[in-house]
Design a protein around this motif. Structure first.
Motif, short mmCIF file in Angstrom:
data_model
loop_
_atom_site.label_atom_id
_atom_site.label_comp_id
_atom_site.label_asym_id
_atom_site.label_seq_id
_atom_site.Cartn_x
_atom_site.Cartn_y
_atom_site.Cartn_z
N ALA A 22 23.88 7.30 -5.83
CA ALA A 22 22.90 8.06 -6.11
C ALA A 22 22.35 8.77 -5.21
O ALA A 22 22.19 10.10 -5.22
CB ALA A 22 21.72 7.12 -6.77
N GLU A 41 19.80 4.65 5.60
CA GLU A 41 20.55 3.56 5.10
C GLU A 41 20.29 2.43 5.72
O GLU A 41 20.43 2.20 6.92
CB GLU A 41 21.86 4.04 4.92
N ARG A 49 26.19 -0.75 -3.75
CA ARG A 49 26.96 -1.64 -4.49
C ARG A 49 28.42 -1.17 -4.89
O ARG A 49 29.14 -1.82 -5.64
CB ARG A 49 26.10 -1.98 -5.71
N TYR A 66 35.09 -0.59 -11.28
CA TYR A 66 35.68 0.33 -11.61
C TYR A 66 34.62 1.31 -12.29
O TYR A 66 33.62 0.77 -12.64
CB TYR A 66 36.71 0.38 -12.74
N ILE A 137 13.72 1.64 5.71
CA ILE A 137 12.50 2.32 5.58
C ILE A 137 11.42 1.33 5.13
O ILE A 137 11.80 0.67 3.91
CB ILE A 137 12.82 3.50 4.77
N ASP A 314 20.99 3.92 -10.17
CA ASP A 314 21.74 3.59 -11.75
C ASP A 314 20.61 2.82 -12.79
O ASP A 314 20.74 2.84 -13.69
CB ASP A 314 22.92 2.58 -11.44
N ARG A 320 24.94 1.47 -14.34
CA ARG A 320 26.50 1.74 -13.83
C ARG A 320 26.64 2.70 -12.82
O ARG A 320 25.73 3.52 -12.54
CB ARG A 320 27.41 1.74 -14.98
N VAL A 321 28.04 2.61 -12.22
CA VAL A 321 28.17 3.82 -11.37
C VAL A 321 27.99 5.32 -12.01
O VAL A 321 27.36 6.22 -11.12
CB VAL A 321 29.81 3.72 -11.02
C1 LIG Z 1 28.87 -7.23 -8.75
C2 LIG Z 1 28.57 -6.14 -9.36
C3 LIG Z 1 29.56 -5.43 -10.12
C4 LIG Z 1 29.47 -4.11 -10.65
N1 LIG Z 1 30.45 -3.73 -11.42
C5 LIG Z 1 30.32 -2.40 -11.85
C6 LIG Z 1 31.51 -1.77 -12.57
O1 LIG Z 1 32.63 -2.39 -12.80
N2 LIG Z 1 31.17 -0.75 -13.14
C7 LIG Z 1 30.35 0.27 -12.85
O2 LIG Z 1 30.08 1.36 -13.09
N3 LIG Z 1 29.32 -0.35 -12.16
C8 LIG Z 1 29.15 -1.87 -11.71
N4 LIG Z 1 28.22 -2.32 -11.16
C9 LIG Z 1 26.96 -1.31 -10.59
C10 LIG Z 1 27.37 -0.42 -9.80
O3 LIG Z 1 27.68 -1.05 -8.42
C11 LIG Z 1 25.81 0.32 -9.36
O4 LIG Z 1 25.37 0.93 -10.56
C12 LIG Z 1 25.94 1.69 -8.52
O5 LIG Z 1 26.80 1.21 -7.54
C13 LIG Z 1 24.50 1.97 -8.09
O6 LIG Z 1 24.41 3.10 -7.19
P1 LIG Z 1 23.20 3.39 -6.56
O7 LIG Z 1 23.21 4.26 -5.75
O8 LIG Z 1 21.99 3.73 -7.71
O9 LIG Z 1 22.46 2.09 -5.99
P2 LIG Z 1 23.28 1.29 -4.57
O10 LIG Z 1 24.49 1.49 -4.76
O11 LIG Z 1 22.44 0.09 -4.59
O12 LIG Z 1 22.50 2.12 -3.15
C14 LIG Z 1 21.14 1.81 -2.77
C15 LIG Z 1 21.27 2.01 -1.42
O13 LIG Z 1 19.81 1.86 -0.72
C16 LIG Z 1 19.78 1.02 0.30
N5 LIG Z 1 18.56 0.50 0.51
C17 LIG Z 1 17.71 -0.35 -0.06
N6 LIG Z 1 16.53 -0.59 0.32
C18 LIG Z 1 16.59 0.28 1.31
C19 LIG Z 1 15.56 0.68 2.55
N7 LIG Z 1 14.33 0.27 2.47
N8 LIG Z 1 15.80 1.57 3.50
C20 LIG Z 1 17.21 2.29 3.67
N9 LIG Z 1 17.97 1.80 2.64
C21 LIG Z 1 17.71 1.07 1.70
C22 LIG Z 1 20.93 0.04 0.02
O14 LIG Z 1 21.35 -0.66 1.26
C23 LIG Z 1 22.00 0.55 -0.78
O15 LIG Z 1 23.09 1.15 0.16
C24 LIG Z 1 28.31 -3.52 -10.28
C25 LIG Z 1 27.52 -3.73 -9.41
C26 LIG Z 1 27.62 -5.17 -8.84
C27 LIG Z 1 26.62 -5.53 -7.74
#
Ligand SMILES: Cc1cc2nc3c(=O)[nH]c(=O)nc-3n(C[C@H](O)[C@H](O)[C@H](O)COP(=O)(O)OP(=O)(O)OC[C@H]3O[C@@H](n4cnc5c(N)ncnc54)[C@H](O)[C@@H]3O)c2cc1C
Length: 338
Positions: A22, A41, A49, A66, A137, A314, A320-321
């Motif tokens: 995101a 980050e 994730r 995936y 942050i 997400d 999800r991704v």
């Molecule tokens: C075990 C598991 C299995 C999954 N399986 C699937 C799947 O098969 N298919 C699918 O589509 N999705 C799956 N998901 C969900 C998917 O990983 C997430 O939906 C997606 O990666 C979320 O992206 P995001 O950018 O919203 O959040 P995130 O990837 O969580 O990114 C948020 C970021 O913010 C950072 N952050 C947090 N707080 C701070 C702060 N205070 N200061 C600076 N940085 C900070 C974190 O370190 C992180 O890097 C799974 C997740 C997990 C954990």
């Protein structure tokens, strides 16, 4: 707070908290419209994730397994910014256990993975973004009509005209609470309740296992998902790494159980699911406190114009991704339309 001054002309510099999909999507979409973006980050690298853990001989995807790309602009975006070689289709055999416990095949669908590991995508996406890693942050401090970001090491960053927070809801709530934005924090109480934990275990088998499926959604007291990570494209493991995910209830009950015991219990459950008694030659674990959102409330994104703070991730769009992409794309379009 800023007296309804959320006019695009006033927004030039944007801070983004989080470099998961995101955060990086929002960064690239805003940057291509000539806004100055800085991404913060807390971890050593981008990805969130969409994570891979280094294991002997390679790596294993311990977070997202995936992703789908039903929104055509998602594949277009990945092709343009991550490049065609960083991801591809996983043509594994996918099965699930029905309510009677019998195995059935999942219908065919395009399922994508990073190549050679999930993090390949976010590494590529981050290449043209100003990314400050190992910067957690802690709070946002108002500075005239802008925000200064303070990290947990006492450093200040900014000023920025607007802030986008893409951290999972509990971490987003901490930031806004520390910033005395209590109304905004209250809006995050319900999303926080819907985030589920997940214990992950990667187990290595020198000799390939004979199992009918490469990826299985299972009915087990312990596990809900197991997959042969080595069956994904571009992995060159000798032997097989299997990734096991515990279900939310078991993960919550075992939040404080030690990693060895967790690995033992998950491997034992895997043997039952896979119908084999082979012991793994290696096993590593990872505990996700904030894995997936079970919320059915999907507003897409949130934009608080008075404060010039946006929330994306997400958890606002299906958990999800692909939802992370949709959420960030929606928020970027909103900001660009101001
Ligand atoms: C075990 C598991 C299995 C999954 N399986 C699937 C799947 O098969 N298919 C699918 O589509 N999705 C799956 N998901 C969900 C998917 O990983 C997430 O939906 C997606 O990666 C979320 O992206 P995001 O950018 O919203 O959040 P995130 O990837 O969580 O990114 C948020 C970021 O913010 C950072 N952050 C947090 N707080 C701070 C702060 N205070 N200061 C600076 N940085 C900070 C974190 O370190 C992180 O890097 C799974 C997740 C997990 C954990």
């Amino acid at each position: 707070m800023f007296n309804q001054t959320d006019q695009m002309a006033d927004i030039r510099r944007i801070a983004i908290v989080g470099s998961g999909l995101a955060g990086l999507t929002a960064a690239l979409l805003l940057q291509r419209n000539n806004l100055e973006v800085t991404v913060f980050e807390k971890s050593r690298g981008p990805g969130g994730r969409m994570a891979a853990k280094r294991v002997p001989g390679g790596s294993a995807d311990i977070g997202a397994q995936y992703f789908t790309a039903r929104n055509p602009s998602f594949l277009e975006f990945l092709g343009q910014y991550a490049g065609e070689s960083s991801f591809g289709a996983w043509r594994g055999r996918f099965g699930y256990q029905n309510s009677e416990g019998k195995w059935e095949s999942f219908p065919d669908e395009d399922r994508y993975v990073g190549i050679p590991r999930m993090t390949a995508i976010t590494r590529k996406l981050s290449e043209t973004v100003e990314l400050r890693t190992q910067t957690r942050i802690q709070r946002l401090v108002p500075d005239a009509r802008a925000w200064v970001l303070q990290d947990t090491d006492g450093r200040s960053h900014g000023p920025f005209d607007a802030v986008i927070i893409t951290a999972p809801p509990a971490q987003a709530r901490d930031i806004v609470t520390n910033s005395q934005l209590h109304d905004l924090a209250a809006e995050l109480d319900d999303p926080v309740l819907h985030i589920q934990p997940c214990w992950a275990c990667a187990a290595y088998f020198k000799e390939p296992l004979s199992v009918s499926y490469d990826a299985m959604r299972c009915q087990s007291d312990v596990l809900y998902w197991v997959a042969n990570n080595s069956s994904k494209p571009g992995r060159e493991d000798s032997g097989q790494w299997w990734v096991l995910h515990a279900n939310p209830e078991w993960s919550r009950d075992n939040e404080h159980t030690c990693a060895e015991q967790v690995a033992d219990a998950m491997v034992c459950a895997f043997q039952q699911v896979a119908g084999c008694s082979v012991k793994p030659d290696d096993a590593v674990t990872h505990r996700w406190l904030y894995a997936k959102s079970s919320s059915t409330d999907n507003p897409g994104f949130r934009w608080f114009g008075d404060q010039r703070i946006g929330l994306a991730g997400d958890w606002l769009s299906g958990g999800r991704v692909e939802g992370a992409f949709d959420s960030a794309e929606g928020l970027a379009e909103k900001i660009l339309s101001l």
